[in-house]
Write a protein that holds these residues in place. Structure first.
Motif, mmCIF file in Angstrom:
data_model
loop_
_atom_site.group_PDB
_atom_site.id
_atom_site.type_symbol
_atom_site.label_atom_id
_atom_site.label_comp_id
_atom_site.label_asym_id
_atom_site.label_seq_id
_atom_site.Cartn_x
_atom_site.Cartn_y
_atom_site.Cartn_z
ATOM 1 N N PRO A 288 0.820 -1.197 0.000
ATOM 2 C CA PRO A 288 0.000 0.000 0.000
ATOM 3 C C PRO A 288 0.856 1.249 0.000
ATOM 4 O O PRO A 288 1.920 1.298 0.607
ATOM 5 N N SER A 289 0.408 2.232 -0.745
ATOM 6 C CA SER A 289 1.144 3.495 -0.770
ATOM 7 C C SER A 289 0.992 4.194 0.566
ATOM 8 O O SER A 289 0.196 3.798 1.418
ATOM 9 N N LEU A 290 1.804 5.228 0.750
ATOM 10 C CA LEU A 290 1.789 5.958 2.003
ATOM 11 C C LEU A 290 0.377 6.434 2.303
ATOM 12 O O LEU A 290 -0.234 7.157 1.520
ATOM 13 N N SER A 291 -0.177 5.986 3.414
ATOM 14 C CA SER A 291 -1.560 6.313 3.750
ATOM 15 C C SER A 291 -1.651 7.761 4.211
ATOM 16 O O SER A 291 -0.891 8.202 5.062
ATOM 17 N N LEU A 292 -2.585 8.483 3.623
ATOM 18 C CA LEU A 292 -2.840 9.856 3.996
ATOM 19 C C LEU A 292 -4.037 9.905 4.930
ATOM 20 O O LEU A 292 -4.933 9.057 4.852
ATOM 21 N N PRO A 293 -4.088 10.865 5.832
ATOM 22 C CA PRO A 293 -5.214 10.941 6.756
ATOM 23 C C PRO A 293 -6.524 11.150 6.009
ATOM 24 O O PRO A 293 -6.589 11.903 5.031
ATOM 25 N N SER A 294 -7.563 10.474 6.468
ATOM 26 C CA SER A 294 -8.870 10.608 5.834
ATOM 27 C C SER A 294 -9.475 11.967 6.158
ATOM 28 O O SER A 294 -9.043 12.673 7.074
ATOM 29 N N ARG A 295 -10.505 12.320 5.403
ATOM 30 C CA ARG A 295 -11.157 13.604 5.641
ATOM 31 C C ARG A 295 -11.850 13.611 7.006
ATOM 32 O O ARG A 295 -11.920 14.655 7.665
ATOM 33 N N GLU A 296 -12.329 12.426 7.428
ATOM 34 C CA GLU A 296 -12.947 12.349 8.746
ATOM 35 C C GLU A 296 -11.916 12.619 9.850
ATOM 36 O O GLU A 296 -12.203 13.333 10.819
ATOM 37 N N ARG A 297 -10.723 12.041 9.690
ATOM 38 C CA ARG A 297 -9.677 12.263 10.689
ATOM 39 C C ARG A 297 -9.227 13.723 10.698
ATOM 40 O O ARG A 297 -9.006 14.312 11.756
ATOM 41 N N LEU A 298 -9.113 14.301 9.507
ATOM 42 C CA LEU A 298 -8.755 15.715 9.441
ATOM 43 C C LEU A 298 -9.859 16.590 10.022
ATOM 44 O O LEU A 298 -9.582 17.666 10.576
ATOM 45 N N GLY A 299 -11.115 16.120 9.903
ATOM 46 C CA GLY A 299 -12.207 16.860 10.524
ATOM 47 C C GLY A 299 -12.061 16.919 12.031
ATOM 48 O O GLY A 299 -12.357 17.943 12.666
ATOM 49 N N ALA A 300 -11.577 15.812 12.621
ATOM 50 C CA ALA A 300 -11.342 15.819 14.070
ATOM 51 C C ALA A 300 -10.208 16.784 14.430
ATOM 52 O O ALA A 300 -10.272 17.472 15.463
ATOM 53 N N VAL A 301 -9.182 16.851 13.586
ATOM 54 C CA VAL A 301 -8.089 17.807 13.819
ATOM 55 C C VAL A 301 -8.617 19.229 13.749
ATOM 56 O O VAL A 301 -8.267 20.087 14.580
ATOM 57 N N LEU A 302 -9.477 19.492 12.764
ATOM 58 C CA LEU A 302 -10.042 20.832 12.619
ATOM 59 C C LEU A 302 -10.913 21.194 13.819
ATOM 60 O O LEU A 302 -10.869 22.328 14.318
ATOM 61 N N THR A 303 -11.709 20.221 14.283
ATOM 62 C CA THR A 303 -12.545 20.470 15.461
ATOM 63 C C THR A 303 -11.685 20.819 16.667
ATOM 64 O O THR A 303 -11.990 21.742 17.435
ATOM 65 N N HIS A 304 -10.592 20.072 16.842
ATOM 66 C CA HIS A 304 -9.674 20.353 17.951
ATOM 67 C C HIS A 304 -9.070 21.750 17.804
ATOM 68 O O HIS A 304 -8.958 22.494 18.789
ATOM 69 N N MET A 305 -8.699 22.114 16.594
ATOM 70 C CA MET A 305 -8.095 23.426 16.364
ATOM 71 C C MET A 305 -9.096 24.546 16.654
ATOM 72 O O MET A 305 -8.756 25.542 17.291
ATOM 73 N N ARG A 306 -10.339 24.385 16.187
ATOM 74 C CA ARG A 306 -11.359 25.394 16.452
ATOM 75 C C ARG A 306 -11.631 25.485 17.954
ATOM 76 O O ARG A 306 -11.839 26.583 18.493
ATOM 77 N N SER A 307 -11.604 24.336 18.616
ATOM 78 C CA SER A 307 -11.847 24.333 20.056
ATOM 79 C C SER A 307 -10.755 25.098 20.791
ATOM 80 O O SER A 307 -11.018 25.861 21.726
ATOM 81 N N GLN A 308 -9.499 24.915 20.347
ATOM 82 C CA GLN A 308 -8.401 25.632 20.983
ATOM 83 C C GLN A 308 -8.497 27.135 20.744
ATOM 84 O O GLN A 308 -8.237 27.944 21.646
#
Length: 780
Positions: A670-690
């Motif tokens: 498998p090629s280098l796995s990139l973060p899914s949009r759902e996972r990035l959504g959690a990162v964005l939620t954390h960033m907005r929360s901060q």
């Protein structure tokens, strides 16, 4: 709506920062940014300000620059030049478009500005675009070469400038063209009045100044000096993928031709496995396989050394061959050998399309370039097979660039290596100096040998194997495409009077195994030819077949009547076969015809075997069963081996084997796995929360507010107070990895050492361990 549109609507009185720009973007646009630049999301940034800092870092910008085409680089270079000309002020999009309008389409320039803004490489409204101090890190070169003055000339004019150079100047440029194009010299600071070569070349725009001690060779001059065929440098438009002319072919014809190559490569791979199983190849002291062993294999498999090197590298990459001490070990444990692994036995019995997929995937993922075998390194040493790897991922990246560029052409359209090189240079300018025309041509040659390319076009299966998607989807679609290309296996052949067997298509695996037992392959391919001989019939009889079974086999599978030449040959060999029976005494010989045994005892072989007659029909010897069989056959007799019950035994050598390594590579890594949009959504939620936590308004002392630093009872008491009054608090928290963060929440439950809370206006529960809470502050 693009990110650029939102940015352009802003008209601040003073230049805005990237952090302000990102904060004004919607969640969808920020998710697009994180998906395009995944390094920005790891670890999750504690707010937009940190996200902006990462986006402005030279390392992140450098990674982002890998995917920029020449026009995007030209836009960045132009933006930088206009900023310097204005003393570091903002630049309008219209100014960039005007500067490049004669070299590129206006719509394409606007699209690149929007794309660069979406990537956060530039920001600001259309009348005040800005960029960061590390923006040159996105360039494929050290200086502004995409917009260098030399590129405003056509190739003919540039060639004339090169031809007019003196010997010293030309030698200097030639030296730079063989490397990264950079040169260190104190002459870079000298003015055009100097008569030294470097200042003169700078004055003629044939060298570009990086700093007072560094110069850089323009890309197009380096390509011409390397005898390459670059595209015209002035247009900043993608070059067309063109073919060599001649008649037009369709995708169906491409797939059919490639399927024949694929089947031939599978046959050569199988033959190589059998040859190494019969006689493993000694491992060199420096590793790899020696030239003498490769030449031996080329004779057995009937291929040239270049193709054998490719076969061996692919089989090794798939871990179907490995080095070690095989069983049985011909070296008696004295030195390791190259031999098939146990995985080879199961691989041979897979379907043709699945075997091809594993072979093609292993080739794409190889860390070596098989076509370099036999060449010399810069140090002068010869590059051997199965030894001497190149940097991780470089060879694979080259193959993917070539195949993906081919995939951009119309299905079935032929593409020349020169045209392909121009396309790759435009879309991936960082590879201009690394990916030479020779490398592209050799990569295409290997792809054609494996059945990925035919007639200069990428096959249907080749398009699927480089398509985007999960590894499972890629495998499924590729297998289906190759299954449609490979002719359906047939279960019949044509028996000829000259004792040849013609298979008009690929045979089923079962029929191939049975036919290979009684006949020798003379010519492979989509249509193969076998020959029946006395030795091949005896081989089948030795394996336990009877003459009647062999005649029935030919009768049931031949579409033509079985010729008398084949039936007579089988009858004659079968009548003689097995008159002598060899068993274990150490060995014994028995024969129902005393005359035949008497002939054996009176021949020279009787002395070499030390035969002793026990009866007119029985003799014994101390030699092993295999030695007795071999020597009797060499003396012109036709013995057969039998077991203790008198039944014929199959004494064929099964080949040496090595255990499959535990780290065996899969059919397609498998090629280098990139973060899914759902996972990035959690990162964005954390960033907005901060961001929300950092900007929260705290309750002042006069309003009954309070705060506690540190955990323990005071923090628990304040949380209990907020719980009772349903108030909002800001928590300082350190997780198990030591990552500090802030959270604005409303407590719902306190107990069992935890605080269960929700964000204001939300329903999702969050759990915080009390002992990891560092601060508690009441929020207004």
């Amino acid at each position: 709506m693009t990110a650029a549109h939102i940015i352009y609507w802003m008209s601040p009185d003073q230049p805005i920062s990237l952090a302000d720009d990102l904060a004004a973007r919607s969640d969808e646009l920020l998710l697009d940014l994180l998906q395009a630049r995944p390094d920005l999301a790891s670890p999750p940034p504690p707010g937009v300000a940190v996200l902006a800092q990462r986006a402005l870092s030279a390392a992140s910008i450098n990674r982002c620059g890998e995917d920029l085409d020449v026009l995007s680089v030209a836009v960045l270079e132009t933006l930088g030049a206009l900023r310097r000309a204005s003393g570091g002020g903002a630049v309008t999009a219209a100014a960039i478009t005007e500067a490049l309008s004669e070299r590129a389409d206006t719509a394409a320039i606007g699209a690149r500005i929007d794309s660069l803004a979406a990537l956060a490489l530039i920001w600001g409204p259309a009348d005040a675009l800005q960029t960061g101090p590390h923006m040159p890190a996105a360039w494929p070169w050290r200086s502004a070469l995409a917009t260098a003055p030399i590129n405003l000339l056509d190739l003919a004019s540039i060639r004339e400038k090169i031809d007019r150079l003196g010997e010293r100047e030309r030698d200097l440029l030639t030296t730079l063209s063989t490397g990264p194009g950079l040169g260190r010299t104190r002459d870079a600071a000298l003015g055009p009045d100097s008569n030294r070569p470097v200042p003169q070349l700078i004055a003629q725009n044939m060298l570009v100044v990086v700093d007072d001690q560094t110069v850089e060779l323009p890309v197009v001059i380096g390509q011409l000096l390397r005898d390459e065929e670059p595209a015209e440098p002035t247009p900043l438009r993608p070059p067309e993928l063109t073919g060599a002319g001649g008649r037009k072919i369709g995708l169906g014809e491409v797939d059919a031709a490639a399927a024949g190559e694929a089947l031939e490569f599978l046959r050569h791979s199988t033959d190589a496995l059998e040859a190494l199983g019969a006689q493993p190849a000694t491992v060199l002291r420096a590793g790899g396989m020696g030239v003498r062993e490769i030449r031996r294999l080329t004779k057995v498999v009937s291929v040239d050394e270049k193709r054998m090197g490719l076969v061996l590298e692919v089989l090794s990459g798939l871990r179907l061959i490995d080095s070690g001490f095989p069983v049985p070990d011909i070296s008696d444990g004295l030195e390791p050998s190259w031999a098939p692994t146990t995985s080879a036995d199961s691989w041979i019995h897979q379907s043709s399309e699945r075997r091809w997929f594993s072979i093609a995937s292993a080739w794409i993922d190889l860390h070596r370039r098989p076509w370099q075998i036999g060449d010399r390194t810069p140090e002068g040493t010869i590059i051997g097979a199965l030894v001497g790897s190149i940097p991780e991922g470089a060879a694979r990246a080259e193959r993917m660039l070539v195949l993906q560029a081919l995939a951009e052409a119309k299905p079935g359209a032929a593409v020349t290596p020169t045209s392909l090189g121009r396309q790759i240079a435009w879309r991936h300018p960082r590879w201009i100096r690394r990916l030479s025309q020779a490398t592209i041509a050799e990569t295409l040659s290997e792809a054609q040998a494996l059945g990925l390319v035919a007639h200069g076009a990428l096959t249907s299966a080749g398009r699927e194997i480089v398509a985007a998607g999960s590894a499972e989807d890629v495998e499924t679609h590729t297998l289906a495409a190759m299954a449609r290309s490979i002719p359906a296996p047939i279960d019949f052949f044509l028996a000829q009077a000259d004792q040849t067997i013609t298979a008009p298509g690929p045979l089923t695996p079962e029929l191939t195994a049975d036919l290979s037992l009684v006949a020798d392959l003379e010519s492979g391919g989509a249509a193969s030819v076998y020959r029946v001989s006395e030795a091949s019939v005896r081989r089948a009889l030795d394996a336990g077949r009877t003459g009647t079974e062999l005649l029935a086999f030919f009768t049931s599978h031949s579409k033509t009547p079985v010729p008398q030449s084949i039936s007579y040959l089988i009858d004659d060999v079968a009548r003689k076969h097995g008159q002598l029976r060899v068993g274990v005494a150490s060995s014994f010989i028995r024969c129902e015809d005393p005359t035949t045994l008497a002939a054996v005892l009176s021949s020279p072989v009787a002395e070499s075997l030390s035969l002793r007659a026990l009866a007119p029909t029985v003799a014994v010897t101390s030699e092993t069963l295999i030695d007795v069989l071999d020597q009797l056959r060499a003396a012109g007799f036709a013995p057969a081996g039998e077991d203790a019950t008198g039944e014929l035994v199959d004494l064929r050598f099964r080949g040496a084997r090595l255990p499959t390594p535990r780290e065996r590579q899969s059919a397609r890594k498998p090629s280098l796995s990139l973060p899914s949009r759902e996972r990035l959504g959690a990162v964005l939620t954390h960033m907005r929360s901060q961001d929300a936590a950092n900007s929260a308004t705290l309750v002042g002392p006069g309003k009954g507010g309070s705060s506690v630093t540190g955990g323990g009872l005071p923090a628990t008491a304040l949380l209990q107070k907020a719980l009772n009054s349903k108030s909002t608090v800001r928590l300082g928290y350190v997780n198990a990895e030591g990552f500090a963060s802030r959270h604005v929440v409303v407590p719902r439950l306190i107990g069992a050492g935890q605080v269960i809370a929700v964000e204001p206006g939300g329903d999702d529960e969050h759990r915080f361990s009390l002992h990891r809470i560092t601060t508690v502050e009441m929020v207004d």
